[in-house]
Structure formats: structure tokens, C-alpha cells
Design an enzyme around this catalytic site. Structure first.
Site, mmCIF file in Angstrom:
data_model
loop_
_atom_site.group_PDB
_atom_site.id
_atom_site.type_symbol
_atom_site.label_atom_id
_atom_site.label_comp_id
_atom_site.label_asym_id
_atom_site.label_seq_id
_atom_site.Cartn_x
_atom_site.Cartn_y
_atom_site.Cartn_z
ATOM 1 N N GLY A 202 0.817 -1.206 0.000
ATOM 2 C CA GLY A 202 0.000 0.000 0.000
ATOM 3 C C GLY A 202 0.851 1.255 0.000
ATOM 4 N N SER A 203 0.288 2.314 0.539
ATOM 5 C CA SER A 203 0.935 3.623 0.488
ATOM 6 C C SER A 203 2.083 3.725 1.477
ATOM 7 C CB SER A 203 -0.086 4.723 0.787
ATOM 8 O OG SER A 203 -0.508 4.644 2.149
ATOM 9 N N VAL A 204 2.967 4.706 1.225
ATOM 10 C CA VAL A 204 4.073 4.950 2.148
ATOM 11 C C VAL A 204 3.546 5.385 3.509
ATOM 12 C CG1 VAL A 204 6.095 6.379 2.607
ATOM 13 C CG2 VAL A 204 5.703 5.501 0.303
ATOM 14 N N GLY A 206 0.514 4.910 4.938
ATOM 15 C CA GLY A 206 -0.165 3.835 5.654
ATOM 16 C C GLY A 206 0.789 2.761 6.116
ATOM 17 N N GLY A 207 1.721 2.392 5.248
ATOM 18 C CA GLY A 207 2.689 1.368 5.607
ATOM 19 C C GLY A 207 3.622 1.810 6.713
ATOM 20 N N GLU A 226 5.448 -3.392 1.272
ATOM 21 C CA GLU A 226 5.763 -2.865 -0.059
ATOM 22 C C GLU A 226 5.032 -1.535 -0.177
ATOM 23 O OE1 GLU A 226 4.379 -3.303 -4.555
ATOM 24 O OE2 GLU A 226 4.669 -5.234 -3.567
ATOM 25 N N CYS A 263 2.282 -1.022 -9.270
ATOM 26 C CA CYS A 263 3.377 -0.580 -8.411
ATOM 27 C C CYS A 263 4.701 -0.501 -9.157
ATOM 28 C CB CYS A 263 3.517 -1.495 -7.195
ATOM 29 S SG CYS A 263 3.605 -3.252 -7.618
#
Length: 479
Positions: A202-204, A206-207, A226, A263
Site C-alpha cells: 500500500g501507500s508509504v 499507511g505502511g 511494499e 506498483c
């Protein structure tokens, strides 16, 4: 609907109860469970694709192919389990004459325990409920609890129902698989004391938030995320001269594939100034179509991302695609000096059909800009025989987990040798999330010293070794 804390406790306890059964199951049994899951998903493909198309608008053709990739992953991991080298079985026999005296040591990799998996938005099958993280975690011998993605909840629920039933019917223990919903449930899951590892795509932002929660536990756990990737591409002058039109067509097809929501989309492309490549891309792009984006949040973020790029004084629009339903493809142009000075602005990942062409004059300014590129999943070099590209290649290798010399990065083969990972922010670890070695994330080493044979796991006993790849006293032996 958010899964309650009490329900999460129940699911985690059930998973913890199933973990020893998964860990101790022999290869044939565990592989059989994975193949049963794959067969069940293939059997429900029509129903699942119809739900997925309603929720994601990705189209039947793309989604049917993705189901095939998903079940293919499950079967690949069944083969990985059967083949056995993933266990890394290693034995050193006792040697009283060694200095110091050496005990008998028998080492193997075993499952870590219950794994939390966070579904991705852009691949509702292959990186979702029964995607690669789930497949590799199960193959490693771990129960899985999946956090559903809000962009395809109905699909997540139905996929989970099919998966749970398939595993139950195949004889897997209760607690093998479960689904939770809601952001708060995801946060609670990664912090639950019975969860031993987590996988995320997912997103930077959120991750990173989940990574911090996993690291901040009283007992930190590995978080395999990722996150973001701009996937740099370098095109040399000789490559433009030899096949510029072909490369332009390939680039446009790649950055618009799936409406730019892969991605591995080539997000920044370094091209020689004055070579005609910008013009070649601008000639192809107006015929390109975008399409609906996956969620309202992604749809709203795309124009904001474009505006942020266009606000930089160095950026101009080279071409735009068809203004139909959904996101309109766009090609932007900047230069290496600006990228090197403002990478935080110009190298920010923008999810959707956009690519940034960066013009360079010589290797020195190309390399200065490449040094500012953040870690990515892929890097691509289009060059010709005789090009002096060693220094460029060295910079690309430092920034990506997969380096391509032909074609374009969209498309990730699910194989034994694949690596889908890269330096931060591409991933939070050194491991891949695609391919056979993705299983390594959810295993831990365990050594038995001077253990009675009757108390050893079956795979470490002498009578089992001839059928399993292993190393004994430094010598590798194959079945």
C-alpha cells in the site's frame, strides 16, 4: 464494519492454536491444503470476477487473468513446500576432536506463527485476501488473518468464505484463516501479542504507520511492507537513435497499463535532451486512454498529485491522452538539475497514468539526478552495444531490486528467481513479496543441539534426509 477487539482476540487465539499444526504438517499435507485453496478459487472464478468488476472496474479480462495468477501463486508455493529446500536444513555432526569440541547441531527454518496480511487496492486477487503474502505465509506453515481492503469489501468477504471452506474441507485446522475489517482492526491486529509477523502492500504513509506500530510493540515483530516506487528508467542517446519510436510506444503502453495503478509503473524516465524522444512520446500519448481509478480516494488524489508536479517551475506538459471516463493520461517533462535539487517534489509517486520525462545533457548531470532517486522496486536501462553505461548501471543497481535491460517493468513474473522488493521506500526489508523466496519472510531459524532422534522434527531425522535437499558438514546433498 470494523471487527471488534473481542472478535480479533478470538481469531488470534484460534490462529495461535492452529499454528503448531501448520508448522508440523508434512510437506504433502501442507501442499495439499494450498492446492485445495487454489482449486476452490478457480472453481468460483465467474462469481468472484463479477464481484471484483463491480467494486474495482478493472474489467473481466484483466480480473480473470489475475485470478489465474493468484491460483498459480498458490500452486507454486505448494511446489516450493514439496521441493523442500526452503527449510534450509543444515547438519553439523558432533566432533569431540574439534577446537572447541563441537556438539551435534541440526538447523532448519520453521513458521513464525500467526501472520497478519493487509490487502492491496490495485490487485484485488493477487495482492489481496489470497494473494502472494497469504500464499507464502501459509506455505511457511503459518495461519493467516487478513485485513480486508475497503476498496473491495464484498469481494474480500466472499473470497474469505471460499478460502475458509476450502481449507476446512481439505482437513486444515480451525483457525487457519480469517478476515477482519476496518482501519482500527488493522492497527489492533499488527499490535496483537499473538500475531508474529505482518505483510503489507500500500501507500508509504499507511505502511509507515503500521511499521511503526509493529516496531513499537513491547515485543516488536517483523513488518514486511511494499510501499512507494517511482521505478526509474534511463534511455541512452544510442537507444533513442536505434529504436526511439518503439521505446516511446512501449513507455506509453506501460505507464497507462491498468490506468497507471501498477506498483511497477515507470514513473520517471531520464532521456537525452534534444534526442527527439520527448517528441516521440508526445506523438504517441494523445491516443492513450486512462480509465476509472480504483477508489474515490485514489481518484481524488490523482489531480492533486499532478498539480503538485506542475507547480514546479521546471515542469511542462508534453502531451495528454484521451479525456474519457476516469483519469486522463499525461506526460510531463522536467530536467535533471531540478530533480537533483527538489527530489521530494519531483520524485513523489503519483498513482495513476502519469510519467515524468527528465532531460539530461551528459552523464554527470544524469548521475547527479539518479543519486537523488529513492529506492524502487525496479530500474530499467535501455542502451545499445558499445554504450559506456557501467556507472549508470551501478547507480540503478543501488536503487532497485530488479534491473531490466529490455521491455518495461509493468508485469512481474511469479517464479523461483523473482525479486519484488527494493530499498526504502519500496519495501521495509530485504525480502521479496513475489516469487518462491517470499516464503523466507515468514520463517525463523531453529537449531536442535544434541537432540535425541525421537524428539527431532521429522524433517531433521536421518531417515528423512535422503528425500530433502540438505547440507551436512558443509556438503550440499540433493535428493
Amino acid at each position: 464494519m470494523t471487527t471488534t477487539p473481542a472478535r480479533i482476540d478470538e481469531l488470534a487465539a484460534a490462529a495461535a492454536g492452529a499454528a503448531p499444526i501448520w508448522r508440523d504438517a508434512d510437506a504433502a499435507t501442507r501442499a495439499g491444503w494450498l492446492r485445495a485453496l487454489a482449486d476452490a478459487l478457480d472453481g468460483a472464478v465467474g462469481e468472484l470476477v463479477a464481484i471484483a468488476d463491480r467494486e474495482t472496474r478493472l474489467g473481466e479480462t484483466r480480473l480473470r487473468g489475475e485470478v489465474g495468477r493468484t491460483t498459480g501463486q498458490l500452486r507454486l508455493f505448494a511446489d516450493v513446500v514439496t521441493e523442500g529446500s526452503f527449510r534450509e536444513i543444515t547438519i553439523d555432526d558432533a566432533d569431540a576432536a574439534a577446537t572447541p569440541p563441537r556438539p551435534e547441531l541440526r538447523r532448519m527454518l520453521v513458521g513464525v506463527g500467526p501472520v497478519a496480511v493487509f490487502s492491496a487496492s490495485n490487485f484485488p486477487f493477487a495482492f489481496s485476501v489470497c494473494g502472494g503474502d497469504t500464499a507464502s505465509a501459509l506455505a511457511a506453515g503459518n495461519p493467516v488473518i487478513v485485513k480486508a481492503h475497503s476498496g473491495h469489501l464484498e469481494l474480500s468477504r466472499r473470497t474469505a468464505e471460499i478460502a475458509s471452506a476450502a481449507l476446512h474441507d481439505a482437513g486444515a485446522p480451525e483457525g487457519s484463516f480469517a478476515l477482519v475489517e476496518g482501519r482500527e482492526a488493522g492497527n489492533a491486529l499488527v499490535q496483537h501479542p499473538l500475531v508474529r509477523a505482518a505483510g503489507f502492500t500500500g501507500s508509504v504513509s499507511g505502511g509507515r504507520a503500521l511499521f511503526d506500530l509493529a516496531s513499537g510493540r513491547p515485543d516488536p515483530i517483523p513488518f514486511y511492507g511494499e510501499l512507494g516506487s517511482v521505478n526509474p528508467v534511463v534511455v541512452t542517446p544510442a537507444a533513442v537513435a536505434a529504436r526511439g519510436d518503439e521505446l516511446a510506444r512501449g513507455l506509453v503502453a506501460s505507464f497507462t497499463l491498468g490506468a497507471g495503478q501498477f506498483c511497477t509503473k515507470p514513473g520517471v524516465v531520464f532521456v537525452p535532451r534534444g534526442s527527439g524522444f520527448v517528441e516521440a512520446v508526445a506523438a504517441v500519448a494523445p491516443a492513450a486512454t486512462g480509465g476509472p481509478l480504483l477508489t474515490d480516494r485514489i481518484t481524488d488524489a490523482f489531480p492533486a498529485g499532478i498539480s503538485a508536479l506542475e507547480a514546479d517551475a521546471s515542469v511542462r506538459v508534453a502531451a495528454q491522452g484521451v479525456a474519457g471516463e476516469g483519469a486522463r493520461p499525461i506526460v510531463l517533462v522536467s530536467e535533471t538539475v531540478a530533480v537533483a535539487a527538489r527530489p521530494d517534489v519531483l520524485l513523489e509517486e503519483c498513482f495513476g497514468p502519469v510519467t515524468l520525462l527528465v532531460e539530461y545533457d551528459a552523464d554527470a548531470d544524469l548521475h547527479a539526478a539518479l543519486a537523488a532517486v529513492p529506492g524502487s522496486l525496479t530500474a530499467t536501462l535501455h542502451s545499445e552495444s558499445g554504450d559506456e553505461v557501467a556507472a549508470t548501471l551501478a547507480l540503478l543497481q543501488e536503487r532497485a531490486g530488479r534491473v531490466l535491460f529490455a521491455g518495461w517493468p509493468t508485469g512481474v513474473a511469479v517464479t523461483w528467481s523473482q525479486h519484488h522488493g527494493g530499498p526504502w521506500p519500496a519495501t521495509t526489508s530485504l525480502h521479496t513479496s513475489v516469487g518462491a523466496t517470499a516464503i523466507r519472510r515468514f520463517l525463523r531459524p531453529l537449531v536442535f543441539q544434541d537432540a535425541p532422534a525421537a524428539l527431532l522434527p521429522s524433517e531433521l531425522r536421518d531417515d528423512a534426509l535422503p528425500a530433502i535437499p540438505h547440507r551436512r558438514n558443509g556438503v550440499l546433498t540433493l535428493p
